[in-house]
Design a protein around this motif. Structure first.
Motif, short mmCIF file in Angstrom:
data_model
loop_
_atom_site.label_atom_id
_atom_site.label_comp_id
_atom_site.label_asym_id
_atom_site.label_seq_id
_atom_site.Cartn_x
_atom_site.Cartn_y
_atom_site.Cartn_z
N ALA A 257 0.81 -1.22 0.00
CA ALA A 257 0.00 0.00 0.00
C ALA A 257 0.84 1.26 0.00
O ALA A 257 0.37 2.32 -0.41
CB ALA A 257 -0.92 -0.01 1.22
N ASP A 258 2.08 1.18 0.46
CA ASP A 258 2.90 2.38 0.59
C ASP A 258 3.88 2.53 -0.57
O ASP A 258 4.84 3.28 -0.48
CB ASP A 258 3.68 2.35 1.91
N THR A 259 3.66 1.80 -1.67
CA THR A 259 4.58 1.88 -2.81
C THR A 259 3.83 2.37 -4.04
O THR A 259 3.15 1.59 -4.70
CB THR A 259 5.21 0.51 -3.09
N PRO A 260 3.94 3.65 -4.38
CA PRO A 260 3.22 4.19 -5.53
C PRO A 260 3.81 3.78 -6.87
O PRO A 260 3.20 4.02 -7.90
CB PRO A 260 3.33 5.71 -5.32
N CYS A 261 5.01 3.17 -6.87
CA CYS A 261 5.64 2.80 -8.14
C CYS A 261 4.93 1.61 -8.78
O CYS A 261 4.17 0.89 -8.13
CB CYS A 261 7.11 2.48 -7.92
N ARG A 262 5.18 1.38 -10.05
CA ARG A 262 4.58 0.25 -10.74
C ARG A 262 5.56 -0.27 -11.78
O ARG A 262 6.41 0.47 -12.29
CB ARG A 262 3.28 0.66 -11.41
N ALA A 263 5.46 -1.55 -12.06
CA ALA A 263 6.42 -2.21 -12.96
C ALA A 263 5.93 -2.26 -14.40
O ALA A 263 6.69 -2.54 -15.31
CB ALA A 263 6.70 -3.62 -12.47
N ASP A 264 4.65 -2.00 -14.63
CA ASP A 264 4.12 -2.10 -15.97
C ASP A 264 3.00 -1.09 -16.17
O ASP A 264 2.57 -0.42 -15.24
CB ASP A 264 3.59 -3.52 -16.23
N ALA A 265 2.58 -0.96 -17.42
CA ALA A 265 1.50 -0.04 -17.74
C ALA A 265 0.17 -0.62 -17.30
O ALA A 265 -0.02 -1.84 -17.32
CB ALA A 265 1.48 0.23 -19.24
N PRO A 266 -0.79 0.24 -16.89
CA PRO A 266 -2.12 -0.26 -16.51
C PRO A 266 -2.76 -1.11 -17.60
O PRO A 266 -3.45 -2.09 -17.31
CB PRO A 266 -2.90 1.03 -16.25
N ALA A 267 -2.52 -0.75 -18.84
CA ALA A 267 -3.10 -1.51 -19.95
C ALA A 267 -2.60 -2.95 -19.95
O ALA A 267 -3.37 -3.91 -20.14
CB ALA A 267 -2.77 -0.84 -21.28
N MET A 268 -1.31 -3.12 -19.72
CA MET A 268 -0.74 -4.46 -19.71
C MET A 268 -1.16 -5.25 -18.48
O MET A 268 -1.41 -6.45 -18.55
CB MET A 268 0.78 -4.37 -19.77
N ARG A 269 -1.29 -4.56 -17.37
CA ARG A 269 -1.68 -5.24 -16.14
C ARG A 269 -3.07 -5.83 -16.27
O ARG A 269 -3.35 -6.92 -15.77
CB ARG A 269 -1.62 -4.26 -14.97
N ASP A 375 -2.87 3.25 -20.89
CA ASP A 375 -4.02 2.55 -20.32
C ASP A 375 -4.93 2.07 -21.44
O ASP A 375 -4.82 2.52 -22.59
CB ASP A 375 -4.79 3.49 -19.39
N LEU A 376 -5.79 1.14 -21.09
CA LEU A 376 -6.75 0.59 -22.04
C LEU A 376 -8.14 0.83 -21.49
O LEU A 376 -8.64 0.09 -20.65
CB LEU A 376 -6.49 -0.91 -22.25
N SER A 377 -8.78 1.90 -21.96
CA SER A 377 -10.11 2.25 -21.47
C SER A 377 -11.13 1.25 -22.00
O SER A 377 -10.89 0.54 -22.99
CB SER A 377 -10.49 3.66 -21.91
N SER A 378 -12.27 1.20 -21.35
CA SER A 378 -13.31 0.25 -21.75
C SER A 378 -13.81 0.53 -23.16
O SER A 378 -14.09 -0.39 -23.94
CB SER A 378 -14.47 0.29 -20.76
N SER A 379 -13.90 1.81 -23.53
CA SER A 379 -14.39 2.15 -24.87
C SER A 379 -13.38 1.75 -25.93
O SER A 379 -13.76 1.20 -26.99
CB SER A 379 -14.67 3.65 -24.95
#
Length: 393
Positions: A257-269, A375-379
């Motif tokens: 919860a205390d780590t704002p970093c991310r290893a991949d793009a939201p779209a790929m996740r 990111d990959l939006s629903s639309s």
């Protein structure tokens, strides 16, 4: 060293890379020579490799702290650290005896001393706050486990063994449950099958003991890292590119919860979230007999492998990876795989290339939206799925 420098120069990035290399040690080339001069040469080269790795980290830290740069350090042979550790361990065994030094290690126990040895290098990686320059140092350690973990030349009979569920009577309840599932599906309990799903071989032969010690070395590195990537020689020989074992490869960046970093793009996740489970399930079904229900899961895995296949030097945009994974998730690459268009084949590569070209022609705005927003939006997803279905159905 010269080959590495030439490769960096050919790629046009030599001016952005600092290469820190050890000297050549002639004695280190003969691995079968056990005379004192050769041993001293190996120890000296291993000690120098430790100093070289530390020096490279110091240079990267200086750039991060002074200039606020984001640096990437590659230690291309962490096995030299292991060689130095083994030599010092042998020296301690000569003085204090096996039971006092490595008994727990031989029995498969964890080595806190080895973890402490590696932590002096691994824990130098991190991001610095703005007060300390605001830069970062990312560290990649390369290691190698040769062949089939020690079964190349000796104990080849072990590779031909087939175990029964009774052979695992002394194993944990969890392992016995997994063995029962494999047996119910008619899957042969061979050393190769067991290792694919990381179940220890019940017969502790000499080669198995060596394998466990080698894996312990890797496990110590893995447990202190933020993730690992496994390249498998069997996958490489089969034509998979990159030859990454998805079951063993994982990232822990951004977990907590205390780590704002991310290893991949939201779209790929969103697209790859369940892949490791799917691949693990497919691996457990390999070797199952006909009409076992495994064909569908194995076909799904082959479709994903086709979607992810990239030849050396081939670069894909995030949007293109998303399209390929979407096609696999919808089952629209299954027909191509059944026709022989598996990963690495000309038919499979052409199908993916034609699909990506079609998407760029049909909806360039949707592709650009993914690359810009990550990111990959629903639309956008709905739009791409409709185009993919119309093209591949």
């Amino acid at each position: 060293k010269q080959d590495v420098l030439q490769l960096l120069n050919d790629e046009g990035i030599l001016n952005r890379v600092i290469v820190v290399a050890a000297r050549d040690h002639a004695n280190n080339n003969n691995k079968n020579n056990d005379n004192n001069d050769d041993i001293d040469g190996k120890v000296n080269s291993s000690a120098e490799a430790i100093a070289v790795a530390a020096s490279a980290c110091s240079i990267a830290e200086a750039l991060a702290l002074t200039n606020g740069e984001d640096t990437f350090v590659v230690v291309d042979d962490i096995d030299q650290h292991k060689s130095f550790w083994d030599w010092t361990t042998r020296s301690l065994v000569d003085i204090y005896g096996v039971d006092a030094v490595v008994k727990d290690d031989m029995d498969g126990g964890a080595s806190s001393e080895m973890r402490g040895f590696y932590s002096g290098l691994i824990q130098r990686a991190g991001r610095f706050n703005m007060k300390n320059g605001g830069g970062s140092m990312t560290l990649a350690l390369l290691t190698n486990l040769e062949g089939k973990f020690g079964s190349d030349d000796e104990d080849n009979d072990e590779e031909n063994m087939t175990f029964s569920p009774e052979d695992f009577s002394e194993s944990s309840e969890k392992i016995r449950q997994r063995i029962a599932i494999l047996a119910d599906k008619g899957i042969s309990l061979t050393p190769e099958t067991l290792r694919k799903i990381q179940i220890p071989v019940p017969v502790a032969s000499d080669s198995e003991k060596k394998r466990r010690l080698a894996l312990q070395h890797v496990d110590d590195l893995v447990s202190m890292s933020d993730g690992q990537i496994w390249f498998d020689e069997t996958l490489h020989a089969s034509g998979q590119r990159p030859a990454i074992d998805p079951q063993r490869s994982i990232t822990r960046v951004g977990i907590g919860a205390d780590t704002p970093c991310r290893a991949d793009a939201p779209a790929m996740r969103g697209l790859a979230g369940g892949l490791r489970f799917d691949f693990a399930q497919a691996a457990s079904l390999e070797g199952a007999g006909a009409n076992s229900g495994a064909e569908k899961q194995l076909l799904k895995r082959e479709s994903y492998l086709l979607a992810m296949h990239q030849n050396p030097g081939e670069v894909r945009l995030l949007s293109e990876n998303c399209v390929a994974l979407l096609a696999a998730s919808l089952g629209l690459l299954d027909t191509t795989v059944e026709e022989g268009g598996t990963a690495g084949t000309n038919l499979g590569s052409k199908k993916i290339k034609d699909l990506l070209d079609h998407l760029w022609q049909s909806s360039p705005s949707a592709m650009e939206d993914i690359d810009q927003s990550l990111d990959l939006s629903s639309s956008v997803r709905t739009e791409l799925e409709e185009i993919i279905k119309a093209y591949l159905s």
